[in-house]
Design an enzyme around this catalytic site. Structure first.
Site, PDB file in Angstrom:
ATOM      1  N   HIS A 176       1.807   4.504  -2.897  1.00 54.58           N
ATOM      2  CA  HIS A 176       1.869   6.120  -3.059  1.00 54.58           C
ATOM      3  C   HIS A 176       3.136   6.380  -3.896  1.00 54.58           C
ATOM      4  O   HIS A 176       2.890   7.441  -4.421  1.00 54.58           O
ATOM      5  CB  HIS A 176       2.087   6.381  -1.364  1.00 54.58           C
ATOM      6  CG  HIS A 176       0.738   6.318  -0.753  1.00 54.58           C
ATOM      7  ND1 HIS A 176      -0.230   7.028  -1.223  1.00 54.58           N
ATOM      8  CD2 HIS A 176       0.255   5.673   0.573  1.00 54.58           C
ATOM      9  CE1 HIS A 176      -1.491   6.759  -0.349  1.00 54.58           C
ATOM     10  NE2 HIS A 176      -0.840   5.921   0.678  1.00 54.58           N
ATOM     11  N   HIS A 202       0.708  -1.341  -0.006  1.00 53.74           N
ATOM     12  CA  HIS A 202      -0.035   0.036   0.142  1.00 53.74           C
ATOM     13  C   HIS A 202       0.888   1.054  -0.025  1.00 53.74           C
ATOM     14  O   HIS A 202       0.661   2.145  -0.848  1.00 53.74           O
ATOM     15  CB  HIS A 202      -1.042   0.079   1.187  1.00 53.74           C
ATOM     16  CG  HIS A 202      -1.599   1.515   1.505  1.00 53.74           C
ATOM     17  ND1 HIS A 202      -3.020   1.666   0.957  1.00 53.74           N
ATOM     18  CD2 HIS A 202      -1.212   2.192   2.355  1.00 53.74           C
ATOM     19  CE1 HIS A 202      -3.294   2.751   1.434  1.00 53.74           C
ATOM     20  NE2 HIS A 202      -2.094   3.332   2.131  1.00 53.74           N
ATOM     21  N   GLU A 203       1.743   1.323   0.900  1.00 52.76           N
ATOM     22  CA  GLU A 203       2.909   2.520   0.999  1.00 52.76           C
ATOM     23  C   GLU A 203       3.596   2.678  -0.234  1.00 52.76           C
ATOM     24  O   GLU A 203       3.775   3.789  -0.819  1.00 52.76           O
ATOM     25  CB  GLU A 203       3.937   2.290   1.994  1.00 52.76           C
ATOM     26  CG  GLU A 203       3.126   2.395   3.211  1.00 52.76           C
ATOM     27  CD  GLU A 203       2.348   3.351   3.909  1.00 52.76           C
ATOM     28  OE1 GLU A 203       2.437   4.508   3.329  1.00 52.76           O
ATOM     29  OE2 GLU A 203       1.259   3.532   4.518  1.00 52.76           O
ATOM     30  N   GLU A 226      -5.394   7.131  -1.155  1.00 47.61           N
ATOM     31  CA  GLU A 226      -5.434   5.976  -0.398  1.00 47.61           C
ATOM     32  C   GLU A 226      -6.241   5.098  -1.180  1.00 47.61           C
ATOM     33  O   GLU A 226      -5.682   3.889  -1.031  1.00 47.61           O
ATOM     34  CB  GLU A 226      -6.207   6.396   1.008  1.00 47.61           C
ATOM     35  CG  GLU A 226      -5.382   7.369   1.919  1.00 47.61           C
ATOM     36  CD  GLU A 226      -3.925   6.903   2.243  1.00 47.61           C
ATOM     37  OE1 GLU A 226      -3.930   5.632   2.277  1.00 47.61           O
ATOM     38  OE2 GLU A 226      -3.193   7.662   2.092  1.00 47.61           O
ATOM     39  N   ASP A 275      -4.318   1.607  -1.991  1.00 43.42           N
ATOM     40  CA  ASP A 275      -5.165  -0.141  -1.644  1.00 43.42           C
ATOM     41  C   ASP A 275      -5.084  -0.819  -2.710  1.00 43.42           C
ATOM     42  O   ASP A 275      -4.721  -1.848  -2.702  1.00 43.42           O
ATOM     43  CB  ASP A 275      -6.300   0.275  -1.205  1.00 43.42           C
ATOM     44  CG  ASP A 275      -6.476   0.702   0.474  1.00 43.42           C
ATOM     45  OD1 ASP A 275      -5.427   0.629   0.890  1.00 43.42           O
ATOM     46  OD2 ASP A 275      -7.524   1.221   0.790  1.00 43.42           O
TER      47      ASP A 275
END
Length: 405
Positions: free
Chosen positions: A270, A266-267, A341, A345
């Site tokens: 970004h 997930h990070e 976000e 995801d």
């Protein structure tokens, strides 16, 4: 112009109080519903924690308003009259440091209550008075040294450039970039104990994941966050050569390898989607707007406060009113963040699996006691992340039936 800023602050005060009351009422109603995402016990604990936090926030906001009235009605003028020096740069450094110290003393009881009463009550805080004092002294030293240099720098720019707010923005923006680069190094040297992962299998899996998406870092570290707090977290810190993957020891302890990789995925989403650069750009835009506003204040505003238009008073007014202006920009910033976000995801679930990411989020929610329901107005102003229920829907997980659909 002063009237405009005072009205803006009063609106900020009103909306802050109003949203907190709406959130408290909404959470109380939601407690009557069947527990979702969290276990039944933690569902009620999370609800009560959310309510207690908002009650504290309401009292704190009222107190902040009193401090606001104090500074405008008496404090700024009195503090200005007590500093006698021919150097406006030195005056600004002394003035702002004293301003920060007074604010810190006023708000210290709320910080102590949050850490040693509220967070202890709900099993989060592991902070000891000795560690709290140690952290406070170190933070104060950093603020005194680096904060003074920044104030001196911006004061010099104000005094020597006709369109100082443009050059002031460039200076502060550069400082923000520098802080982001040095943050993990400062945390490592002064606050936390960073260690290479002891789990060599996990480290290899993480490094393979980083290589897969082209993320170069200076290493994967575990940090002893549990000495302060039991909540789970992970982050990518630093910029350029200082980039590193940081895992809270609590996260390493509670999550499986696959769940950890899903969180990191997930990070990494970004990173892959350019959100880090977007966020820096948004910060830059907000800072530019602020400097454009506070760099063009008229003399009348300063005279109405019994001050001169000089670096010390300009910076103090910036610090007093910027929270109110930030509040009204937050809904747009939060909207962009929530969109990012969802995209992260999606990336993370494709990199690992939706099941692993959902399981990780479920554990994070339970361990951090994150109440799954919030008032729409509260979400609008404060949520940088989508509500957990909405995130699960996007991942195809039905929280009511507790299965994928």
């Amino acid at each position: 112009m002063l009237q405009f800023f005072v009205i803006a602050y009063c609106l900020y005060f009103f909306f802050t109080i109003y949203t907190s009351f709406m959130q408290i009422g909404f959470v109380k109603d939601s407690m009557k519903k069947r527990a979702v995402i969290l276990s039944t016990k933690k569902y009620y604990e999370a609800a009560n924690y959310s309510i207690d936090k908002e009650k504290l926030a309401i009292v704190s906001t009222f107190f902040d308003f009193i401090i606001f009235v104090f500074w405008l009605g008496f404090g700024l003028k009195f503090l200005d009259s007590q500093i006698v020096t021919d150097s406006q740069i030195l005056k600004a450094v002394i003035f702002i440091n004293l301003f920060i110290v007074v604010n810190y003393i006023f708000t210290l009881p709320f910080s102590l209550y949050q850490t040693f009463k509220l967070d202890k009550k709900y099993g989060f805080s592991n902070m000891t008075p000795a560690l709290y004092l140690k952290d406070t002294i170190k933070s104060a030293l950093l603020t005194l040294i680096f904060g003074s240099l920044v104030v001196a720098g911006i004061s010099y720019i104000i005094l020597n450039f006709p369109f100082w707010w443009i050059f002031g923005f460039i200076f502060i923006f550069a400082v923000i970039i520098l802080i982001n680069m040095l943050y993990p190094v400062i945390r490592d040297k002064m606050f936390d104990k960073f260690e290479k992962l002891k789990d060599s299998v996990l480290e290899e899996k993480i490094n393979n994941l980083l290589k897969e998406v082209g993320f170069k870092s200076s290493g994967v570290f575990s940090v002893d966050a549990s000495k302060r707090d039991s909540r789970l977290n992970a982050y990518f810190g630093g910029l350029g050569s200082t980039k590193r993957v940081v895992l809270f020891d609590t996260l390493v302890e509670k999550l499986t390898h696959n769940e950890l990789l899903a969180v990191l995925g997930h990070e990494l989403g970004h990173f892959k989607n350019g959100d880090i650069l977007k966020n820096i750009g948004i910060i830059g835009l907000v800072m530019f707007i602020f400097f454009a506003i506070f760099g063009n204040l008229n003399e009348e505003l300063f005279l109405s406060l019994g001050l001169n238009s000089e670096p010390s008073s300009i910076i103090a007014i910036f610090l007093i009113f910027s929270p109110a202006l930030s509040f009204f920009l937050m809904p747009l910033i939060s909207l962009i963040s929530r969109h990012n976000e969802y995209a992260a995801d999606s990336f993370g679930s494709n990199l690992s699996s939706k099941e692993d990411l959902v399981n990780a989020l479920l554990k994070l929610a339970n361990e951090n006691k994150s109440f799954p329901h919030s008032h729409k107005l509260y979400i609008f102003f404060y949520y940088s992340h989508p509500p957990l229920i909405e995130r699960f829907k996007e991942l195809g997980y039905d929280v009511e039936k507790e299965k994928f659909i």
